[in-house]
Design an enzyme around this catalytic site. Structure first.
Site, PDB file in Angstrom:
ATOM      1  N   HIS A 148       0.995  17.332   2.558  1.00 25.36           N
ATOM      2  CA  HIS A 148       2.067  16.365   2.377  1.00 25.36           C
ATOM      3  C   HIS A 148       3.348  17.152   2.113  1.00 25.36           C
ATOM      4  O   HIS A 148       4.442  16.617   2.076  1.00 25.36           O
ATOM      5  CB  HIS A 148       1.765  15.398   1.221  1.00 25.36           C
ATOM      6  CG  HIS A 148       2.693  14.234   1.169  1.00 25.36           C
ATOM      7  ND1 HIS A 148       3.707  14.137   0.258  1.00 25.36           N
ATOM      8  CD2 HIS A 148       2.771  13.125   1.936  1.00 25.36           C
ATOM      9  CE1 HIS A 148       4.375  13.010   0.437  1.00 25.36           C
ATOM     10  NE2 HIS A 148       3.837  12.380   1.454  1.00 25.36           N
ATOM     11  N   HIS A 173      13.724   9.347   0.065  1.00 19.14           N
ATOM     12  CA  HIS A 173      12.586  10.252   0.216  1.00 19.14           C
ATOM     13  C   HIS A 173      12.609  11.363  -0.827  1.00 19.14           C
ATOM     14  O   HIS A 173      11.582  11.927  -1.139  1.00 19.14           O
ATOM     15  CB  HIS A 173      12.692  10.870   1.613  1.00 19.14           C
ATOM     16  CG  HIS A 173      11.416  10.925   2.333  1.00 19.14           C
ATOM     17  ND1 HIS A 173      11.186  11.876   3.304  1.00 19.14           N
ATOM     18  CD2 HIS A 173      10.323  10.186   2.253  1.00 19.14           C
ATOM     19  CE1 HIS A 173       9.996  11.706   3.751  1.00 19.14           C
ATOM     20  NE2 HIS A 173       9.450  10.711   3.143  1.00 19.14           N
TER      21      HIS A 173
HETATM   22  O1  LIG Z   1       6.668  12.154   2.668  1.00 23.45           O
HETATM   23  C1  LIG Z   1       6.222  11.536   3.667  1.00 23.45           C
HETATM   24  O2  LIG Z   1       5.515  12.078   4.521  1.00 23.45           O
HETATM   25  C2  LIG Z   1       6.596  10.123   3.846  1.00 23.45           C
HETATM   26  C3  LIG Z   1       6.691   9.608   5.152  1.00 23.45           C
HETATM   27  C4  LIG Z   1       7.090   8.297   5.366  1.00 23.45           C
HETATM   28  C5  LIG Z   1       7.430   7.549   4.275  1.00 23.45           C
HETATM   29  N1  LIG Z   1       7.915   6.300   4.484  1.00 23.45           N
HETATM   30  C6  LIG Z   1       7.087   5.275   4.737  1.00 23.45           C
HETATM   31  C7  LIG Z   1       7.550   4.105   5.243  1.00 23.45           C
HETATM   32  C8  LIG Z   1       8.918   3.766   5.561  1.00 23.45           C
HETATM   33  C9  LIG Z   1       9.521   2.696   4.953  1.00 23.45           C
HETATM   34  C10 LIG Z   1      10.809   2.352   5.261  1.00 23.45           C
HETATM   35  C11 LIG Z   1      11.534   3.073   6.194  1.00 23.45           C
HETATM   36  C12 LIG Z   1      10.964   4.170   6.810  1.00 23.45           C
HETATM   37  C13 LIG Z   1       9.651   4.537   6.473  1.00 23.45           C
HETATM   38  O3  LIG Z   1       9.110   5.646   7.010  1.00 23.45           O
HETATM   39  N2  LIG Z   1       6.501   3.260   5.375  1.00 23.45           N
HETATM   40  C14 LIG Z   1       5.399   3.940   4.948  1.00 23.45           C
HETATM   41  C15 LIG Z   1       4.075   3.513   4.860  1.00 23.45           C
HETATM   42  C16 LIG Z   1       3.115   4.395   4.380  1.00 23.45           C
HETATM   43  C17 LIG Z   1       3.508   5.695   4.000  1.00 23.45           C
HETATM   44  C18 LIG Z   1       4.845   6.067   4.095  1.00 23.45           C
HETATM   45  N3  LIG Z   1       5.741   5.191   4.559  1.00 23.45           N
HETATM   46  C19 LIG Z   1       7.321   8.017   2.953  1.00 23.45           C
HETATM   47  C20 LIG Z   1       6.900   9.320   2.764  1.00 23.45           C
HETATM   48  C21 LIG Z   1       6.747   9.830   1.394  1.00 23.45           C
HETATM   49  O4  LIG Z   1       5.603  10.129   1.005  1.00 23.45           O
HETATM   50  O5  LIG Z   1       7.774   9.931   0.700  1.00 23.45           O
END
Ligand SMILES: O=C(O)c1ccc(Nc2c(-c3ccccc3O)nc3ccccn23)cc1C(=O)O
Length: 457
Positions: A345, A116
């Protein structure tokens, strides 16, 4: 441009904290005076770039290259991501078109973790900068959202035998090196070396990092919410000063936190964020908790409309298991920065005075409200289990020459000591009719800003 004391009466002092919001398209440009776009961060006015490293979750590689000035587009670029399988293959393919781009895959050894962390390491011919942000390296994250950016001062290169290890009162350099070494990646060794060779004594923020693992012993307080607890125990406000001051959390995604508040949120996590200096044992009355998370209508009426919700991934499956959260929810409102319709965000956390005029500390980070990001204690609290890579920075008043607290900046033009909190304080509670935004259910009753409905597949 950022270091130039502009003529505009508001522009000066805006680099006091190094904290900026990203430019938002489609709002009165008066609200973008202090804001930065990725092109500003990478511009020639910030330094003569020699090489850079980009840590992130989502990358559009051709778009990212375009954000560099043309003369910097062939400089060595290291991309650090956590993608696996098809997405990893996509990134490898995209990078093949650029001989100067190398990829580095962070190990994701704990289920459901993500890489992240959103960070830029920028090496110039006369020093280096560290940039920590909440925005992905894709167009829409830098277009009409509220995102946070911390830009370090220019850190000068250390002379060969220079004695000082070049660290600051906040142990910025040591903590950044500890974070990078936790990846255990050969591909990062050159950047760990670059950091060792620079004087970071001018850094006034603390690093808040998270690295996947089960951290115990000395490492138990190196990452996640226990790192924040440790800093506040040592350098935070005193218990008597902040008794009863609310903790405010603001984020764009929410993980699963058990069937009631006492599982993690209002026990372990709030315990850390309401930590104060001094009598450790003295339990202050539980700090009120205010959580800022967009309502369905915040998203619907936003500049982007319902599509903003694709970056606010709160699932109905998770939400229905934790309705207790609802009582803590507050709307996204940011009139102070002209960003009520620029969906958040950004992720921020702070301790606010009851009259909401002062804050005892402020953090901006990639960490959402989740155990994956902040960590959860296990095995009789002997170890902290973290699933994801995260990074953020913590601002404490005394590190910035402020008396006891930061005054909250309550209008666009910032006076010297005020801290530019990105949204309106006090936060506005949800109305009885408000519902939290959920991204995986349809909304066909009311159209969004662009006249569309939301029908997730
Ligand atoms: O910053 C944020 O709010 C954020 C939140 C969640 C995130 N992960 C994520 C994941 C995922 C994949 C793998 C294991 C855990 C997961 O949560 N699948 C989706 C799908 C659409 C958007 C985000 N998705 C990414 C970000 C980001 O923008 O970095």
């Amino acid at each position: 441009k950022l270091d130039q004391k502009g003529s505009d009466h508001c522009l000066k002092m805006n680099d006091r904290f190094g904290f900026y919001l990203t430019k938002v398209a489609g709002i009165d440009n008066a609200h973008n005076l202090h804001a930065v776009h990725i092109k500003d961060i990478l511009s020639t006015s910030m330094g003569n770039l020699q090489a850079s490293a980009q840590f992130n979750y989502m990358f559009d590689i051709p778009w990212l290259i375009q954000q560099y000035p043309v003369e910097f587009r062939s400089k060595p670029l290291l991309i650090v991501h956590g993608m696996q399988r098809e997405t990893k293959a996509e990134y490898d393919m995209a990078a093949m078109n650029y001989s100067n781009v190398k990829l580095c895959q962070a190990k994701m050894e704990i289920m459901y973790g993500t890489h992240h962390t959103k960070m830029m390491l920028l090496l110039y011919d006369n020093g280096m900068r560290v940039v920590i942000t909440t925005a992905n390296n894709i167009h829409q994250d830098w277009y009409q959202k509220t995102q946070g950016v911390w830009i370090s001062p220019l850190f000068p290169k250390l002379d060969k035998g220079e004695a000082s290890a070049g660290d600051s009162d906040t142990h910025f350099k040591k903590d950044l090196l500890e974070y990078l070494s936790a990846y255990k990646l050969n591909g990062l060794k050159e950047w760990q070396e670059h950091i060792k060779q620079h004087n970071m004594s001018s850094a006034k923020v603390f690093i808040l990092g998270s690295v996947p693992g089960r951290h115990l012993g000395e490492k138990k307080t190196a990452f996640g919410h226990l790192k924040l607890r440790k800093i506040l125990q040592e350098h935070g406000p005193s218990v008597s000063e902040v008794k009863g001051w609310p903790v405010v959390g603001q984020f764009s995604s929410i993980g699963s936190m058990g069937p009631n508040k006492d599982n993690w949120l209002c026990a372990e996590w709030r315990e850390s964020l309401s930590t104060a200096k001094g009598l450790g044992g003295l339990r202050t009355a539980d700090a009120p908790l205010k959580l800022i998370f967009p309502t369905k209508d915040n998203i619907r009426l936003s500049l982007e409309g319902y599509p903003a919700g694709a970056s606010v991934p709160y699932s109905i499956h998770t939400a229905k298991k934790q309705q207790f959260l609802h009582e803590y929810f507050h709307q996204w409102r940011a009139e102070v920065q002209g960003r009520s319709r620029a969906m958040p965000h950004i992720k921020t956390y702070l301790r606010m005075s009851p009259d909401s005029k002062k804050i005892a500390w402020f953090a901006v980070t990639s960490s959402n409200l989740s155990k994956a990001a902040w960590g959860a204690l296990e095995k009789k609290q002997s170890q902290l289990m973290i699933r994801s890579y995260e990074i953020g920075v913590l601002f404490l008043p005394q590190m910035f020459g402020a008396e006891k607290f930061f005054e909250v900046q309550d209008k666009e033009c910032q006076n010297s000591g005020e801290f530019p909190v990105p949204y309106d304080l006090p936060p506005t509670p949800y109305t009885k009719q408000d519902r939290p935004w959920l991204w995986d259910i349809p909304y066909k009753d009311l159209p969004d800003t662009h006249g569309n409905m939301w029908c997730p597949s």
